[in-house]
Design an enzyme around this catalytic site. Structure first.
Site, PDB file in Angstrom:
ATOM      1  N   GLU A   1      -0.363 -17.709 -54.616  1.00  0.00           N
ATOM      2  CA  GLU A   1       0.488 -18.306 -53.585  1.00  0.00           C
ATOM      3  C   GLU A   1      -0.179 -19.524 -52.946  1.00  0.00           C
ATOM      4  O   GLU A   1       0.503 -20.430 -52.456  1.00  0.00           O
ATOM      5  CB  GLU A   1       0.848 -17.284 -52.513  1.00  0.00           C
ATOM      6  CG  GLU A   1      -0.317 -16.846 -51.638  1.00  0.00           C
ATOM      7  CD  GLU A   1       0.092 -15.882 -50.525  1.00  0.00           C
ATOM      8  OE1 GLU A   1       1.206 -15.317 -50.611  1.00  0.00           O
ATOM      9  OE2 GLU A   1      -0.687 -15.702 -49.579  1.00  0.00           O
TER      10      GLU A   1
ATOM     11  N   ASP B   1       3.362  -7.025 -44.490  1.00  0.00           N
ATOM     12  CA  ASP B   1       2.601  -8.265 -44.415  1.00  0.00           C
ATOM     13  C   ASP B   1       2.080  -8.521 -43.001  1.00  0.00           C
ATOM     14  O   ASP B   1       2.618  -8.023 -42.017  1.00  0.00           O
ATOM     15  CB  ASP B   1       3.511  -9.420 -44.834  1.00  0.00           C
ATOM     16  CG  ASP B   1       2.749 -10.575 -45.473  1.00  0.00           C
ATOM     17  OD1 ASP B   1       1.507 -10.608 -45.366  1.00  0.00           O
ATOM     18  OD2 ASP B   1       3.401 -11.438 -46.083  1.00  0.00           O
TER      19      ASP B   1
END
Length: 658
Positions: A466, A411
């Protein structure tokens, strides 16, 4: 008829003009697609330019291609063609991980132009698009100062424009519906980007991106857009001196890339279609990517994932406190095992800190969890930040492999410069060597690496679910725009599966207990519509246990496909896709905020009788979005079925031969 005697000077002038005319004629090339609908006209004069036609109508009015270097020959500056060749190819590609089709027919015509100065320019025309690629055949070690990708579209063209504020970006965008001449010179976008002309839609992106920065496009207040690139990064430091994941680029070079001599530059890809569904069916970004570099791929296993971060570890009905602890993740593993879900991700919080990623949170016994998962038939994927991984790649990956992890979710890359592009490939290769899967988050769009390293099994680079934790902008309209733009570049980790579903009037933002906009059936349809070989179930296992009927339907849907057919499609309005794996067909349909009734033709089925299990909006889904109904029908190839969808609704079917 009168005859005139010409003087010697006049004869010389006429001869020169004839030679010039011959030269211009000799340096204009036409290339057609195998089916004859698409055509390119390439002009070589003081620069290299080309025009694209669909059924004899201009769809790209003028495109200019060139590259400028720190020394030696610039590409496309007073170019001189030494020779040219046109070839035709037709072969079958068998993807290791079939995102869309088990076999892809790779059929095209190619114009290969060889120039003085040791470089080539390859043009390809497919039935569904065009592409070009520069090739440096010199041995010059030099810098790329700039690249020209100047695209001019016909008057009145517009774009669904994924506007960016910075090239330091996660490349997660909304799509602004705007006229091209309304895009100013200080506005730019990442790729992929969709252009809409009066004749067709043109999806622009890139693939075979290796050892080179990613491309952005900026406006000019007219119908021309120009490429821009992040500069070569000389120095990047932690933001404010403390950030674990965000960097400040403090020093850049005056060039965009370093070259090492002979090099193939990225393919510039244009998917061109009158039918919106053809955008979704296109495999061009895969076809033009470099072939697979991994010899043994048997270990690469796509599948579904029970994911923790979206639902904030909110489990209930247990006798332990939920959170970042061993008991909570055993609960996730048990849920995955009971429902034949292949993986569980340990997202942020499992390590001692986000920068110390070789040691674990003392509340979590990661080795015990991996061993427990193995006993239950569930693999564990570990989340990490890019920055600490990049600093110690080999030791970290070897450690994770020794524990028995199945892959990593990496990430916060947030960059598109040459170093970062090379880092993606280094991670992919190192993970392939250790037989680890890779899911890139905080990432730029798929750009061909998934073919070269098929262990790269998914990418984010998408405004996905998300965002429901902090935004009200993940709407059904956004959801039915993504397949026609972002998903054309490759698979996307949208992370569907929300069970708290609301119509717009009932929606509220909640970080800890997020909800989705649109109906339950809208979420379920994503499992067929969205391509994601590693596909999440984003909600809490405790919620899923209460919604077992929905879970049972979702877990029947594969994450890879043998065949894909778009049945109905309109960008930003609706989509219906049929996909096949083995002998079973799956259909997913989604709509925007408009109620919709799509008539679906089942003639794609082979002769015979079938049982169709349907998951659809319930009769009250317009007011209570979680309302759904499951029903079973008998169908055959001569039938048409009605997919009736509520506002923000969806419709799914699983079709088995009787």
């Amino acid at each position: 008829m009168r005859f005139y005697k010409l003087q010697p000077v006049q004869c010389f002038v006429i001869a020169v003009l004839l030679l010039i005319g011959f030269k211009i004629q000799a340096q204009e090339y036409t290339l057609e697609s195998p089916d004859g609908h698409l055509a390119l006209k390439v002009n070589i004069s003081q620069a290299i330019s080309w025009v694209a036609y669909l059924d004899n109508e201009v769809v790209i009015e003028k495109a200019v291609a060139g590259m400028n270097f720190s020394k030696a020959t610039d590409f496309g500056v007073n170019p001189l063609v030494k020779k040219h060749k046109i070839i035709e190819e037709s072969e079958l590609i068998t993807p290791v991980v079939p995102h869309k089709n088990a076999t892809i027919k790779d059929e095209y015509r190619e114009l290969i132009l060889s120039f003085k100065g040791d470089y080539k320019l390859n043009f390809r025309v497919y039935n569904d698009g065009v592409a070009y690629q520069f090739v440096d055949e010199s041995k010059q070690i030099r810098e790329v100062v700039s690249e020209q990708v100047n695209l001019t579209f016909p008057a009145n063209s517009k774009s669904l424009f994924p506007k960016e504020e910075s090239m330091y970006s996660h490349n997660e965008c909304y799509y602004l519906d705007t006229a091209l001449d309304a895009i100013s010179s200080d506005e730019f976008c990442s790729l992929p980007v969709l252009f809409i002309t009066n004749q067709a839609k043109v999806l622009f992106t890139e693939t075979a991106l290796h050892d080179y920065p990613g491309l952005f496009l900026k406006g000019n207040g007219n119908t021309t857009l120009n490429a821009m690139f992040p500069k070569y990064v000389l120095e990047a430091v932690d933001k404010d001196g403390t950030s674990d994941r965000v960097q400040t680029i403090t020093k850049e070079a005056d060039y965009i890339a370093k070259t090492k001599g002979k090099q193939e530059f990225p393919w510039r890809v244009f998917v061109i279609a009158k039918d919106d569904g053809a955008l979704v069916e296109s495999n061009l970004t895969y076809q033009l990517a470099r072939p697979t570099a991994i010899k043994n791929t048997d270990w690469i296993k796509p599948g579904k994932v029970a994911w923790d971060w979206y639902n904030n570890n909110n489990i209930y009905g247990v006798d332990f406190k939920s959170g970042l602890n061993t008991a909570t993740y055993k609960y996730y593993i048990d849920f995955a095992s009971k429902n034949n879900i292949e993986y569980v991700i340990l997202d942020e919080g499992w390590t001692k800190s986000t920068t110390d990623i070789l040691n674990v949170n003392p509340e979590m016994d990661v080795q015990e969890l991996i061993n427990y998962g193995k006993e239950k038939g569930v693999g564990i994927i570990l989340w990490v930040l890019w920055k600490p991984l990049d600093a110690n790649l080999s030791e970290i990956l070897e450690t994770y492999k020794s524990w028995g992890a199945k892959g990593i979710k990496i990430d916060y890359m947030q960059r598109n410069d040459q170093y970062m592009v090379n880092s993606y490939e280094a991670i992919a290769k190192a993970c392939a060597d250790l037989e680890l899967l890779v899911d890139f988050h905080g990432a730029f769009k798929p750009s061909g690496l998934r073919r070269t390293y098929p262990n790269v099994i998914n990418y984010e680079g998408v405004k996905g679910s998300e965002n429901n934790k902090w935004s009200d902008r993940i709407t059904p309209e956004h959801n039915v725009t993504l397949p026609f733009i972002r998903m054309v570049a490759g698979p996307m980790d949208y992370t569907p599966g929300a069970m708290s579903n609301k119509q717009a009037v009932n929606y509220a933002i909640s970080f800890d207990r997020p909800m989705s906009q649109g109906t339950r059936a809208h979420q379920v349809a994503m499992y067929t519509v969205y391509e994601a070989p590693l596909q999440m179930l984003c909600d809490s296992p405790s919620v899923y246990y209460e919604e077992q009927e929905t879970v049972d339907f979702i877990t029947q849907i594969p994450t890879t496909w043998d065949e894909t057919k778009v049945l109905e499609a309109s960008v930003g309005n609706y989509i219906a896709v049929a996909r096949k794996q083995g002998d079973i067909w799956y259909i997913g349909a989604m709509t925007d905020w408009d109620e919709r009734n799509l008539t679906l033709d089942l003639s794609f089925l082979e002769h015979g009788n079938y049982t169709m299990t349907v998951y659809k909006d319930g009769i009250n889904a317009n007011t209570f979005a979680e309302d759904y109904k499951i029903e079973t029908l008998e169908v055959s190839p001569i039938d048409r079925v009605e997919a009736i969808m509520a506002k923000g609704g969806g419709w799914s079917a699983i079709i088995r031969r009787k």
